[in-house]
Design a protein around this motif. Structure first.
Motif, PDB file in Angstrom:
ATOM      1  N   PRO A   1      -5.285  -2.250  -0.116  1.00 59.44           N
ATOM      2  CA  PRO A   1      -4.868  -3.470  -0.824  1.00 59.44           C
ATOM      3  C   PRO A   1      -3.654  -3.282  -1.726  1.00 59.44           C
ATOM      4  CG  PRO A   1      -7.254  -3.240  -0.882  1.00 59.44           C
ATOM      5  CD  PRO A   1      -6.720  -1.966  -0.308  1.00 59.44           C
ATOM      6  N   ASP A   2      -3.496  -2.081  -2.299  1.00 63.08           N
ATOM      7  CA  ASP A   2      -2.426  -1.878  -3.277  1.00 63.08           C
ATOM      8  C   ASP A   2      -1.210  -1.148  -2.701  1.00 63.08           C
ATOM      9  OD1 ASP A   2      -3.708   0.501  -2.843  1.00 63.08           O
ATOM     10  OD2 ASP A   2      -3.779   1.098  -4.953  1.00 63.08           O
ATOM     11  N   ILE A   3      -1.138  -1.007  -1.392  1.00 64.07           N
ATOM     12  CA  ILE A   3      -0.031  -0.230  -0.829  1.00 64.07           C
ATOM     13  C   ILE A   3       1.291  -0.993  -0.977  1.00 64.07           C
ATOM     14  CG2 ILE A   3      -0.155  -1.122   1.546  1.00 64.07           C
ATOM     15  CD1 ILE A   3       0.258   1.846   2.427  1.00 64.07           C
ATOM     16  N   ASP A   4       2.343  -0.255  -1.277  1.00 63.43           N
ATOM     17  CA  ASP A   4       3.686  -0.823  -1.428  1.00 63.43           C
ATOM     18  C   ASP A   4       4.500  -0.379  -0.222  1.00 63.43           C
ATOM     19  OD1 ASP A   4       6.335  -1.399  -2.054  1.00 63.43           O
ATOM     20  OD2 ASP A   4       6.136  -0.871  -4.166  1.00 63.43           O
ATOM     21  N   LEU A   5       4.630  -1.265   0.760  1.00 61.00           N
ATOM     22  CA  LEU A   5       5.294  -0.884   2.009  1.00 61.00           C
ATOM     23  C   LEU A   5       6.757  -0.511   1.792  1.00 61.00           C
ATOM     24  CD1 LEU A   5       4.189  -3.071   5.049  1.00 61.00           C
ATOM     25  CD2 LEU A   5       3.828  -0.640   4.618  1.00 61.00           C
ATOM     26  N   ALA A   6       7.458  -1.266   0.968  1.00 62.39           N
ATOM     27  CA  ALA A   6       8.865  -0.961   0.718  1.00 62.39           C
ATOM     28  C   ALA A   6       9.012   0.448   0.153  1.00 62.39           C
ATOM     29  CB  ALA A   6       9.472  -1.989  -0.235  1.00 62.39           C
ATOM     30  N   ALA A   7       8.107   0.817  -0.758  1.00 62.72           N
ATOM     31  CA  ALA A   7       8.154   2.158  -1.341  1.00 62.72           C
ATOM     32  C   ALA A   7       7.836   3.217  -0.301  1.00 62.72           C
ATOM     33  CB  ALA A   7       7.177   2.255  -2.507  1.00 62.72           C
ATOM     34  N   GLU A   8       6.917   2.919   0.611  1.00 59.33           N
ATOM     35  CA  GLU A   8       6.562   3.883   1.647  1.00 59.33           C
ATOM     36  C   GLU A   8       7.713   4.079   2.633  1.00 59.33           C
ATOM     37  OE1 GLU A   8       3.978   5.854   1.785  1.00 59.33           O
ATOM     38  OE2 GLU A   8       3.155   5.017  -0.061  1.00 59.33           O
ATOM     39  N   PHE A   9       8.385   3.013   2.986  1.00 57.49           N
ATOM     40  CA  PHE A   9       9.562   3.147   3.850  1.00 57.49           C
ATOM     41  C   PHE A   9      10.615   4.014   3.169  1.00 57.49           C
ATOM     42  CE2 PHE A   9       8.092  -0.464   6.473  1.00 57.49           C
ATOM     43  CZ  PHE A   9       8.479  -0.015   7.727  1.00 57.49           C
ATOM     44  N   ALA A  10      10.800   3.831   1.864  1.00 58.76           N
ATOM     45  CA  ALA A  10      11.769   4.635   1.126  1.00 58.76           C
ATOM     46  C   ALA A  10      11.328   6.088   1.036  1.00 58.76           C
ATOM     47  CB  ALA A  10      11.956   4.056  -0.272  1.00 58.76           C
ATOM     48  N   ARG A  11      10.037   6.318   0.974  1.00 62.18           N
ATOM     49  CA  ARG A  11       9.506   7.683   0.841  1.00 62.18           C
ATOM     50  C   ARG A  11       9.645   8.479   2.130  1.00 62.18           C
ATOM     51  NH1 ARG A  11       4.445  10.685   0.035  1.00 62.18           N
ATOM     52  NH2 ARG A  11       3.200   9.110   1.092  1.00 62.18           N
ATOM     53  N   PHE A  12       9.673   7.770   3.259  1.00 62.76           N
ATOM     54  CA  PHE A  12       9.789   8.439   4.560  1.00 62.76           C
ATOM     55  C   PHE A  12      11.068   7.982   5.259  1.00 62.76           C
ATOM     56  CE2 PHE A  12       5.286   8.688   3.652  1.00 62.76           C
ATOM     57  CZ  PHE A  12       4.963   9.979   4.054  1.00 62.76           C
ATOM     58  N   PRO A  13      12.230   8.345   4.720  1.00 59.66           N
ATOM     59  CA  PRO A  13      13.491   7.868   5.297  1.00 59.66           C
ATOM     60  C   PRO A  13      13.762   8.415   6.684  1.00 59.66           C
ATOM     61  CG  PRO A  13      13.915   9.575   3.664  1.00 59.66           C
ATOM     62  CD  PRO A  13      12.461   9.238   3.570  1.00 59.66           C
ATOM     63  N   ASP A  14      13.162   9.558   7.033  1.00 57.15           N
ATOM     64  CA  ASP A  14      13.407  10.172   8.334  1.00 57.15           C
ATOM     65  C   ASP A  14      12.472   9.661   9.423  1.00 57.15           C
ATOM     66  OD1 ASP A  14      15.415  11.795   7.238  1.00 57.15           O
ATOM     67  OD2 ASP A  14      13.952  13.298   6.623  1.00 57.15           O
ATOM     68  N   ALA A  15      11.444   8.927   9.063  1.00 57.69           N
ATOM     69  CA  ALA A  15      10.495   8.431  10.064  1.00 57.69           C
ATOM     70  C   ALA A  15      11.176   7.402  10.959  1.00 57.69           C
ATOM     71  CB  ALA A  15       9.283   7.804   9.378  1.00 57.69           C
ATOM     72  N   LEU A  16      10.936   7.518  12.258  1.00 56.48           N
ATOM     73  CA  LEU A  16      11.481   6.515  13.171  1.00 56.48           C
ATOM     74  C   LEU A  16      10.860   5.151  12.919  1.00 56.48           C
ATOM     75  CD1 LEU A  16      11.763   8.321  16.630  1.00 56.48           C
ATOM     76  CD2 LEU A  16      13.491   8.046  14.842  1.00 56.48           C
ATOM     77  N   ALA A  17       9.614   5.157  12.473  1.00 52.01           N
ATOM     78  CA  ALA A  17       8.909   3.909  12.160  1.00 52.01           C
ATOM     79  C   ALA A  17       7.699   4.258  11.311  1.00 52.01           C
ATOM     80  CB  ALA A  17       8.466   3.190  13.435  1.00 52.01           C
ATOM     81  N   LEU A  18       7.162   3.248  10.643  1.00 54.84           N
ATOM     82  CA  LEU A  18       5.857   3.376  10.032  1.00 54.84           C
ATOM     83  C   LEU A  18       4.856   2.622  10.899  1.00 54.84           C
ATOM     84  CD1 LEU A  18       6.438   2.929   6.193  1.00 54.84           C
ATOM     85  CD2 LEU A  18       6.499   5.014   7.574  1.00 54.84           C
ATOM     86  N   LEU A  19       3.723   3.252  11.137  1.00 56.83           N
ATOM     87  CA  LEU A  19       2.649   2.630  11.910  1.00 56.83           C
ATOM     88  C   LEU A  19       1.597   2.141  10.934  1.00 56.83           C
ATOM     89  CD1 LEU A  19       1.039   3.839  15.180  1.00 56.83           C
ATOM     90  CD2 LEU A  19      -0.435   3.311  13.222  1.00 56.83           C
ATOM     91  N   LEU A  20       1.287   0.860  10.995  1.00 56.21           N
ATOM     92  CA  LEU A  20       0.370   0.245  10.041  1.00 56.21           C
ATOM     93  C   LEU A  20      -0.998   0.067  10.677  1.00 56.21           C
ATOM     94  CD1 LEU A  20       2.726  -2.474   8.533  1.00 56.21           C
ATOM     95  CD2 LEU A  20       2.595  -0.015   8.038  1.00 56.21           C
ATOM     96  N   ASP A  21      -2.008   0.630  10.024  1.00 56.75           N
ATOM     97  CA  ASP A  21      -3.370   0.591  10.532  1.00 56.75           C
ATOM     98  C   ASP A  21      -4.277  -0.010   9.468  1.00 56.75           C
ATOM     99  OD1 ASP A  21      -5.500   0.994  12.222  1.00 56.75           O
ATOM    100  OD2 ASP A  21      -5.221   3.150  12.425  1.00 56.75           O
ATOM    101  N   ALA A  22      -5.465  -0.422   9.885  1.00 54.17           N
ATOM    102  CA  ALA A  22      -6.419  -0.987   8.940  1.00 54.17           C
ATOM    103  C   ALA A  22      -6.904   0.094   7.977  1.00 54.17           C
ATOM    104  CB  ALA A  22      -7.599  -1.602   9.689  1.00 54.17           C
ATOM    105  N   TYR A  23      -7.299  -0.317   6.783  1.00 51.22           N
ATOM    106  CA  TYR A  23      -7.757   0.613   5.750  1.00 51.22           C
ATOM    107  C   TYR A  23      -9.258   0.833   5.874  1.00 51.22           C
ATOM    108  CZ  TYR A  23      -8.962   2.460   1.166  1.00 51.22           C
ATOM    109  OH  TYR A  23      -9.450   3.225   0.146  1.00 51.22           O
ATOM    110  N   HIS A  24      -9.638   2.111   6.070  1.00 50.76           N
ATOM    111  CA  HIS A  24     -11.057   2.457   6.156  1.00 50.76           C
ATOM    112  C   HIS A  24     -11.353   3.786   5.485  1.00 50.76           C
ATOM    113  CE1 HIS A  24     -12.362  -0.861   8.693  1.00 50.76           C
ATOM    114  NE2 HIS A  24     -11.286  -0.687   9.405  1.00 50.76           N
ATOM    115  N   GLY A  25     -10.693   4.053   4.384  1.00 52.72           N
ATOM    116  CA  GLY A  25     -10.977   5.274   3.648  1.00 52.72           C
ATOM    117  C   GLY A  25     -10.674   6.520   4.465  1.00 52.72           C
TER     118      GLY A  25
END
Length: 218
Positions: free
Chosen positions: A113-137
């Motif tokens: 619920p509290d994830i900041d996608l923009a910050a995550e994209f900035a944190r992984f500048p070398d990733a070809l993409a971010l894969l978004l999955d459901a949250y289940h601990g």
């Protein structure tokens, strides 16, 4: 370069454990297949099984190796014996770790619920993409559960892959909402854990194809 108002949605079929399933997925039009190197997963493969699966996969199909908090030695061991084109990290791996193998990679994120996608994209500048999955601990994918697709927003110039609970019945709606670069499906095209269903794969790919066709005609 010409800017097109549409793009073809890429499709990855993940969690393949059987050579025949890989052959069918590729024949039906999958762009990528995923091999899970995470022993607790019911879809995990070892090196021998991975090699057997890949014997059914020809050129121009991306082979993705999925890891969860593996040691560098473990990843290197797989890379030395298995054709892996793209790494996919599903644990708590740092940007430095992900980039250390000098191979293209995708970073998976659980949509807490509290994830900041923009910050995550900035944190992984070398990733070809971010894969978004459901949250289940502690459960790392393959749950069949979805998240709110309206949260799947990538910054300009970055790509996202939509995963989590996708199946032939909902992928069209997911694409309408999120407009991702690619979709990743595992349990949604299975008859049992790790066993894919060719008819469900065909239906899934048809739904994606129909969505793309609608974009072209608009």
């Amino acid at each position: 370069m010409t800017a097109y108002p549409w793009q073809r949605t890429r499709v990855k079929i993940c969690g393949l454990t059987q050579p025949g399933d890989a052959e069918q997925a590729v024949a039906l039009g999958a762009d990528a297949i995923g091999l899970v190197f995470y022993p607790p997963s019911p879809r995990a493969v070892d090196i021998d099984r991975a090699q057997a699966v890949l014997a059914a996969v020809g050129p121009f199909v991306t082979v993705v190796g999925l890891f969860v908090n593996a040691t560098g030695h473990e990843v290197d061991g797989v890379l030395s014996k298995v054709r892996i084109d793209l790494l996919q990290f599903h644990g708590d791996e740092s940007p430095e770790y992900c980039a250390s193998f000098r191979k293209p990679y995708v970073r998976a994120l659980q949509m807490a619920p509290d994830i900041d996608l923009a910050a995550e994209f900035a944190r992984f500048p070398d990733a070809l993409a971010l894969l978004l999955d459901a949250y289940h601990g502690d459960i790392r994918g393959g749950t069949g559960q979805a998240f709110d697709w309206q949260r799947a927003v990538a910054p300009p110039g970055r790509q996202l892959i939509l995963a989590g609970g996708l199946n032939p019945d909902n992928v069209g709606q997911a694409l309408e909402v999120a407009r991702p670069y690619a979709v990743d499906v595992s349990s949604g095209v299975e008859s049992a854990k790790g066993i894919k269903d060719a008819a469900r794969i065909a239906r899934f790919l048809t739904e994606v194809y129909d969505f793309d066709q609608r974009q072209r005609s608009r």
